[in-house]
Design a protein around this motif. Structure first.
Motif, PDB file in Angstrom:
ATOM      1  N   UNK A 122       5.843  52.973  18.574  1.00 10.80           N
ATOM      2  CA  UNK A 122       5.118  52.548  17.523  1.00 10.80           C
ATOM      3  C   UNK A 122       5.722  52.178  16.098  1.00 10.80           C
ATOM      4  N   UNK A 123       6.981  52.769  15.989  1.00  7.15           N
ATOM      5  CA  UNK A 123       8.052  52.230  14.700  1.00  7.15           C
ATOM      6  C   UNK A 123       8.448  50.780  15.152  1.00  7.15           C
ATOM      7  N   UNK A 148       7.470  47.571  12.782  1.00  3.06           N
ATOM      8  CA  UNK A 148       8.575  46.934  12.301  1.00  3.06           C
ATOM      9  C   UNK A 148       8.528  45.404  12.781  1.00  3.06           C
ATOM     10  N   UNK A 149       8.162  45.144  14.088  1.00  2.00           N
ATOM     11  CA  UNK A 149       8.042  43.704  14.484  1.00  2.00           C
ATOM     12  C   UNK A 149       6.795  43.019  13.876  1.00  2.00           C
ATOM     13  N   UNK A 178       7.959  40.166   9.575  1.00  2.00           N
ATOM     14  CA  UNK A 178       7.601  38.633   9.112  1.00  2.00           C
ATOM     15  C   UNK A 178       6.689  38.683   7.999  1.00  2.00           C
ATOM     16  N   UNK A 179       5.731  39.558   7.940  1.00  2.00           N
ATOM     17  CA  UNK A 179       4.857  39.732   6.726  1.00  2.00           C
ATOM     18  C   UNK A 179       5.544  39.805   5.584  1.00  2.00           C
TER      19      UNK A 179
END
Length: 142
Positions: A38-39, A43-44, A48-49
């Motif tokens: 989940x972490x 993060x993935x 980018x956001x």
């Protein structure tokens, strides 16, 4: 027979406790694995956001040449491509506005120069009319 039965019951209890312990261990491993996945996934998605958000802030501060580099081929990658297109068009529009403002300023300077020239000529004409009036008045009296 009672001793044998007690021994089998004891073995069954030990096996049951071992199964409970193993089940608990597997459950804990599954929870930890789920949290780690989940972490990593969060993060993935978030990285980018955040990159795009930071670039938007830089553009808002005037760095119109800012671009983002995201190699993702999903919706976030498409967002990055669209963001870069928007930033390029914004930079181009800003440059066009600056060029147009410069041209307008040049034209205004030219109009101001011509206006001063015309006012100077108008003042000269008034002086000449006064001189003509004075001279023609002197000729009549002579």
């Amino acid at each position: 027979e009672v001793g044998e039965l007690a021994e089998k019951e004891h073995e069954a209890i030990q096996i049951s406790q071992e199964i409970k312990r193993n089940t608990l261990i597997v459950f804990l491993i599954a929870i930890v694995t789920s949290i780690v996945i989940g972490v990593i996934t969060a993060n993935a998605i978030a990285k980018p956001i955040i990159t795009i958000r930071n670039a938007a802030q830089e553009i808002a501060e005037g760095r119109l040449d800012k671009k983002v580099h995201i190699a993702s081929r999903d919706e976030i990658g498409e967002l990055a491509i669209t963001f870069n297109d928007m930033a390029s068009k914004l930079e181009e529009t800003h440059k066009t506005l600056e060029d147009n403002n410069k041209k307008i300023e040049e034209k205004l300077n030219e109009v101001e120069r011509l206006n001063k020239l015309m006012i100077g000529r108008e003042l000269k004409m008034i002086e000449l009319k006064k001189e003509i009036t004075r001279l023609t008045g002197e000729e009549k009296t002579s």
